[in-house]
Design a protein around this motif. Structure first.
Motif, short mmCIF file in Angstrom:
data_model
loop_
_atom_site.label_atom_id
_atom_site.label_comp_id
_atom_site.label_asym_id
_atom_site.label_seq_id
_atom_site.Cartn_x
_atom_site.Cartn_y
_atom_site.Cartn_z
N LYS B 76 0.84 -1.21 0.00
CA LYS B 76 0.00 0.00 0.00
C LYS B 76 0.87 1.26 0.00
CE LYS B 76 -3.55 2.14 2.97
NZ LYS B 76 -4.55 2.59 2.02
N GLN B 77 1.88 1.23 0.85
CA GLN B 77 2.75 2.40 0.93
C GLN B 77 3.47 2.64 -0.40
OE1 GLN B 77 6.30 2.10 3.36
NE2 GLN B 77 6.13 4.23 3.99
N GLU B 80 0.86 3.78 -3.18
CA GLU B 80 0.31 5.13 -2.97
C GLU B 80 1.37 6.22 -3.11
OE1 GLU B 80 -1.96 4.97 0.66
OE2 GLU B 80 -3.59 3.86 -0.33
N ASP B 83 1.13 7.60 -6.46
CA ASP B 83 -0.25 7.99 -6.80
C ASP B 83 -1.03 6.80 -7.38
OD1 ASP B 83 0.08 10.61 -5.96
OD2 ASP B 83 0.86 11.24 -7.91
N TYR B 85 -2.69 2.71 -6.40
CA TYR B 85 -3.66 2.24 -5.41
C TYR B 85 -3.49 0.74 -5.15
CZ TYR B 85 -6.13 0.40 -9.50
OH TYR B 85 -6.45 -0.29 -10.64
#
Lengths: 125, 178
Positions: B76-77, B80, B83, B85
Motif C-alpha cells: 500500500k505504501q 500510494e 499515486d 492504489y
C-alpha cells in the motif's frame, strides 16, 4: 539457448534434455527449505533459491528436493534455509546470500560437512 | 528494509495466497511505459477482517512465529507513493483478490525487478495451480502449472528446475525485446 516460441519447441527441448535426467520416483535423500516470507523476499530469498537450483544443477544433484516455506521466525538473519538430510539433525542457516547458498550445496550437500559460520539453529523446532 | 521491487510485491502477495491454502491462483500483470498493474486472485479461505489487512500489526498466522503482517502494508505504501492504489476484495469461503497499480513515471516508483525469478519461485509450489498472464504493452505470455506438469511432469530434479527457469527467462526476454 534457442528461443522458445511454442509448446512444440518446449517439447523438443524436453526430449533432448530429459534423456539425461534421472527419473527417480523414489524418495529423496533430503531437502533444502528456503524461507519465503515477506522478510525473506525482502532480504533476497529469490536469489538464494536461484543460486541453490544453479548449484544443484551444476553438480548434477538430483536427490535433494528444493521447497519453500513461510517465515521461520528468524527475520533478523534472512535469507534463511533449512537443510534436512535423512538421518541427520536439521540445520538452519542464516544470511544465505547466493554465494553462501553455493557454499552450503558444496559443503553440506556434497561433502556432508556443516557450514559452521552460517548456522543459526540446529535440531527440530 | 522492505520489499525493494514491484516483483517482490507480486511475489509476497502471491505467497500469502499459497500460505493461506489456496489451490488455484491467477496472477495478471499488465505493464506499459506508464504503469505497472497487477491482480492476484485466489480460491483460499478468504480474510475475516479484511478492513485490517493494511495494519502492520495484524496477521492471520500463528503469533508464536511472529506478530506482524507487513506485506500488504508495504504494498500500500509503495503503490500510494506513486499515486497508485491497492484494493483487496475478499469473501469468506470463496477467495481473495488483490489489485495494485503503480505509476512508473513517478519518481518514487520502485523498479520492476526480476519477474522471471518471481514466477519461477512461485511455480515451484507444485501443490498449487498457478495461471500467470504477463503483458508488456501488447505482448503477452501465459504460463500455467497444469501445462508445465503436462510437459515436464513433476519438477522434481534440479535439471527440470533449471529448464523451467530458463523457459520463463526466455518468455520474459521475448516480450521485452519485441
Amino acid at each position: 539457448m534457442p528461443k522458445i516460441k511454442s509448446l512444440e519447441d518446449l517439447m523438443k527441448i524436453k526430449e533432448n534434455t530429459l534423456k539425461n535426467v534421472k527419473m527417480r520416483e523414489l524418495g529423496k535423500r533430503g531437502k533444502i527449505i528456503v524461507a519465503m516470507g515477506t522478510c525473506g523476499i525482502a532480504a533476497g530469498a529469490k536469489e538464494t533459491l536461484n543460486a541453490i537450483v544453479e548449484a544443484l544443477n551444476e553438480s548434477n544433484i538430483d536427490d535433494i528436493a528444493v521447497v519453500q516455506s513461510g517465515c521461520m521466525g528468524l527475520c533478523e538473519v534472512e535469507p534463511t534455509v533449512k537443510v534436512e538430510i535423512e538421518g541427520e539433525t536439521p540445520v538452519v542457516y542464516g544470511h544465505v546470500n547466493p554465494e553462501n547458498a553455493k557454499k552450503i550445496v558444496k559443503k553440506h550437500i556434497l561433502a556432508g560437512e556443516l557450514v559452521g559460520e552460517l548456522i543459526v539453529k540446529q535440531g527440530k523446532e | 528494509m522492505g520489499l525493494l521491487t514491484l516483483a517482490d510485491h507480486v511475489h509476497d502477495i502471491a505467497e500469502n495466497s499459497v500460505k493461506a491454502g489456496a489451490k488455484n491462483i491467477v496472477i495478471e500483470i499488465k505493464e506499459t511505459s506508464d504503469y505497472f498493474w497487477f491482480s492476484i486472485e485466489d480460491d483460499g479461505p478468504g480474510i475475516k477482517n479484511v478492513e485490517k489487512v493494511f495494519d502492520p500489526f495484524f496477521t492471520t498466522r500463528s503469533k508464536k512465529v511472529r506478530k506482524v503482517g507487513l506485506g500488504l502494508s508495504f504494498l500500500k505504501q509503495a503503490a500510494e507513493m506513486t499515486d497508485g492504489y491497492v484494493e483487496v476484495k475478499s469473501k469468506l469461503g470463496v477467495g481473495t483478490k488483490v489489485l495494485a497499480k503503480f505509476n512508473k513515471k513517478h519518481i518514487d516508483c520502485q523498479p520492476v525487478g526480476d519477474l522471471a525469478i518471481t514466477f519461477f519461485s512461485l511455480l515451484l509450489n507444485q501443490n498449487v495451480n498457478f495461471r500467470i498472464l504477463r503483458c508488456r504493452n501488447e505482448n503477452c505470455y501465459e504460463i500455467e502449472t497444469r501445462t508445465i506438469k503436462e510437459y515436464f511432469g513433476e519438477i522434481d530434479s534440479s535439471k527440470k528446475m533449471k529448464m523451467l527457469k530458463d523457459l520463463i527467462y526466455e518468455l520474459e526476454k521475448d516480450i521485452k525485446e519485441e
